[in-house]
Scaffold this motif. Structure first.
Motif, PDB file in Angstrom:
ATOM      1  N   ARG A  21       0.748  -1.036  -0.129  1.00 34.88           N
ATOM      2  CA  ARG A  21       0.113  -0.310  -0.088  1.00 34.88           C
ATOM      3  C   ARG A  21       0.982   1.403   0.135  1.00 34.88           C
ATOM      4  NH1 ARG A  21      -1.677   3.879   2.829  1.00 34.88           N
ATOM      5  NH2 ARG A  21      -0.695   3.350   4.776  1.00 34.88           N
ATOM      6  N   LEU A  22       1.497   1.123   0.898  1.00 31.98           N
ATOM      7  CA  LEU A  22       2.776   2.295   0.960  1.00 31.98           C
ATOM      8  C   LEU A  22       3.470   2.783   0.030  1.00 31.98           C
ATOM      9  CD1 LEU A  22       4.013   1.786   4.877  1.00 31.98           C
ATOM     10  CD2 LEU A  22       3.180   4.192   3.735  1.00 31.98           C
ATOM     11  N   SER A  23       4.331   1.139  -0.622  1.00 34.03           N
ATOM     12  CA  SER A  23       4.819   1.400  -2.316  1.00 34.03           C
ATOM     13  C   SER A  23       4.237   2.144  -3.502  1.00 34.03           C
ATOM     14  CB  SER A  23       5.240   0.140  -2.450  1.00 34.03           C
ATOM     15  OG  SER A  23       6.212   0.303  -3.698  1.00 34.03           O
ATOM     16  N   THR A  24       3.167   1.514  -2.987  1.00 31.92           N
ATOM     17  CA  THR A  24       1.681   2.197  -4.164  1.00 31.92           C
ATOM     18  C   THR A  24       1.875   4.147  -4.382  1.00 31.92           C
ATOM     19  OG1 THR A  24       0.734   0.056  -4.568  1.00 31.92           O
ATOM     20  CG2 THR A  24      -0.230   2.198  -5.531  1.00 31.92           C
ATOM     21  N   GLN A  25       1.538   4.438  -3.329  1.00 31.05           N
ATOM     22  CA  GLN A  25       1.332   5.440  -2.846  1.00 31.05           C
ATOM     23  C   GLN A  25       2.382   6.301  -3.138  1.00 31.05           C
ATOM     24  OE1 GLN A  25       0.141   6.180   1.069  1.00 31.05           O
ATOM     25  NE2 GLN A  25       0.099   7.987   0.926  1.00 31.05           N
ATOM     26  N   PHE A  26       3.950   5.903  -2.201  1.00 28.84           N
ATOM     27  CA  PHE A  26       4.601   6.626  -2.774  1.00 28.84           C
ATOM     28  C   PHE A  26       5.512   6.649  -4.156  1.00 28.84           C
ATOM     29  CE2 PHE A  26       5.190   6.528   1.494  1.00 28.84           C
ATOM     30  CZ  PHE A  26       5.240   7.969   1.776  1.00 28.84           C
ATOM     31  N   LYS A  27       5.221   5.459  -4.909  1.00 25.36           N
ATOM     32  CA  LYS A  27       5.662   5.370  -6.270  1.00 25.36           C
ATOM     33  C   LYS A  27       4.591   6.291  -7.503  1.00 25.36           C
ATOM     34  CE  LYS A  27       6.951   0.922  -6.060  1.00 25.36           C
ATOM     35  NZ  LYS A  27       6.351  -0.173  -6.658  1.00 25.36           N
ATOM     36  N   GLU A  40       9.474  -0.194 -14.200  1.00 19.42           N
ATOM     37  CA  GLU A  40      11.064  -1.150 -15.327  1.00 19.42           C
ATOM     38  C   GLU A  40      11.404  -2.128 -14.239  1.00 19.42           C
ATOM     39  OE1 GLU A  40      13.221   1.280 -17.774  1.00 19.42           O
ATOM     40  OE2 GLU A  40      11.036   2.098 -18.403  1.00 19.42           O
ATOM     41  N   ARG A  41      12.257  -1.220 -12.739  1.00 20.72           N
ATOM     42  CA  ARG A  41      13.057  -2.641 -12.749  1.00 20.72           C
ATOM     43  C   ARG A  41      11.908  -3.345 -12.178  1.00 20.72           C
ATOM     44  NH1 ARG A  41      13.896  -4.384  -7.704  1.00 20.72           N
ATOM     45  NH2 ARG A  41      15.784  -4.506  -6.834  1.00 20.72           N
ATOM     46  N   THR A  42      11.242  -2.854 -11.235  1.00 19.34           N
ATOM     47  CA  THR A  42      10.125  -3.755 -10.726  1.00 19.34           C
ATOM     48  C   THR A  42       9.469  -4.985 -11.444  1.00 19.34           C
ATOM     49  OG1 THR A  42       9.564  -2.132  -8.497  1.00 19.34           O
ATOM     50  CG2 THR A  42       8.000  -4.163  -8.879  1.00 19.34           C
ATOM     51  N   GLY A  47       8.313  -8.972 -12.036  1.00 15.44           N
ATOM     52  CA  GLY A  47       6.739  -9.890 -13.152  1.00 15.44           C
ATOM     53  C   GLY A  47       5.607  -8.808 -13.347  1.00 15.44           C
ATOM     54  N   ASN A  48       5.771  -7.814 -12.270  1.00 18.80           N
ATOM     55  CA  ASN A  48       4.456  -6.787 -12.177  1.00 18.80           C
ATOM     56  C   ASN A  48       5.363  -5.410 -11.519  1.00 18.80           C
ATOM     57  OD1 ASN A  48       3.829  -6.816  -9.200  1.00 18.80           O
ATOM     58  ND2 ASN A  48       4.133  -9.219  -9.433  1.00 18.80           N
ATOM     59  N   GLU A  49       3.975  -5.105 -11.471  1.00 18.67           N
ATOM     60  CA  GLU A  49       4.662  -3.437 -11.245  1.00 18.67           C
ATOM     61  C   GLU A  49       4.745  -3.213  -9.804  1.00 18.67           C
ATOM     62  OE1 GLU A  49       1.987  -0.177 -12.597  1.00 18.67           O
ATOM     63  OE2 GLU A  49       2.021  -1.298 -13.505  1.00 18.67           O
ATOM     64  N   HIS A  50       4.198  -4.136  -8.739  1.00 23.25           N
ATOM     65  CA  HIS A  50       3.722  -4.272  -7.557  1.00 23.25           C
ATOM     66  C   HIS A  50       4.395  -4.515  -6.864  1.00 23.25           C
ATOM     67  CE1 HIS A  50      -0.497  -2.869  -8.970  1.00 23.25           C
ATOM     68  NE2 HIS A  50      -0.168  -3.792  -9.645  1.00 23.25           N
ATOM     69  N   GLY A  51       5.763  -5.291  -7.260  1.00 21.27           N
ATOM     70  CA  GLY A  51       6.347  -5.894  -5.885  1.00 21.27           C
ATOM     71  C   GLY A  51       6.215  -7.487  -5.919  1.00 21.27           C
ATOM     72  N   PRO A  52       7.212  -7.928  -5.012  1.00 24.05           N
ATOM     73  CA  PRO A  52       7.120  -9.497  -4.821  1.00 24.05           C
ATOM     74  C   PRO A  52       5.861  -9.640  -4.147  1.00 24.05           C
ATOM     75  CG  PRO A  52       8.750  -8.530  -3.215  1.00 24.05           C
ATOM     76  CD  PRO A  52       8.108  -7.491  -4.310  1.00 24.05           C
ATOM     77  N   SER A  53       4.425 -10.886  -4.533  1.00 20.77           N
ATOM     78  CA  SER A  53       3.952 -11.305  -3.887  1.00 20.77           C
ATOM     79  C   SER A  53       4.245 -12.229  -3.032  1.00 20.77           C
ATOM     80  CB  SER A  53       2.867 -11.599  -4.650  1.00 20.77           C
ATOM     81  OG  SER A  53       3.474 -13.072  -5.258  1.00 20.77           O
TER      82      SER A  53
END
Length: 86
Positions: A21-27, A40-42, A47-53
Motif C-alpha cells: 500500500r505504501l509502495s503504491t502511494q509513494f510510487k 521497469e525494474r520492479t 514480473g509485475n509493477e507492484h513488487g513481490p507477492s
C-alpha cells in the motif's frame, strides 16, 4: 501483533499488504523519469509493477519471519546515474 499472539503468517501478510500500500502511494508521488525506472525494474525483477507477492516470496523459500523482516526495509535506490550505467 506479536503481543496479541498473532502467528508469523498473519503478521507477515499484514505487514506485506501495508508495504505494498505504501509502495503504491509513494510510487504515485515519484516524479518522472524515476517512476518509470522504478516500474521497469520492479517488472523485470518480480514480473509485475507492484513488487513481490507473498506467493513469490514463499516460492523463493522465504520464511514468514523473513517476509516480516524484509517488509520493513526500503527497496533499492533507483537513481538515474546507477540505472544509466546498467
Amino acid at each position: 501483533m506479536r503481543q496479541d499472539s498473532a502467528s508469523s503468517e498473519t503478521i507477515a501478510r499484514a505487514i506485506h499488504a501495508e508495504r505494498l500500500r505504501l509502495s503504491t502511494q509513494f510510487k504515485a508521488l515519484t516524479p518522472e523519469p524515476y517512476q518509470s525506472r522504478i516500474r521497469e525494474r520492479t517488472i523485470r525483477v518480480y514480473g509485475n509493477e507492484h513488487g513481490p507477492s507473498i506467493e513469490f516470496l514463499r516460492a523463493k523459500d522465504k520464511s514468514w519471519d523473513a517476509i516480516i523482516e524484509s517488509a520493513t526495509r526500503p527497496g533499492p535506490q533507483v537513481g538515474l546515474d546507477r540505472e544509466q550505467s546498467m
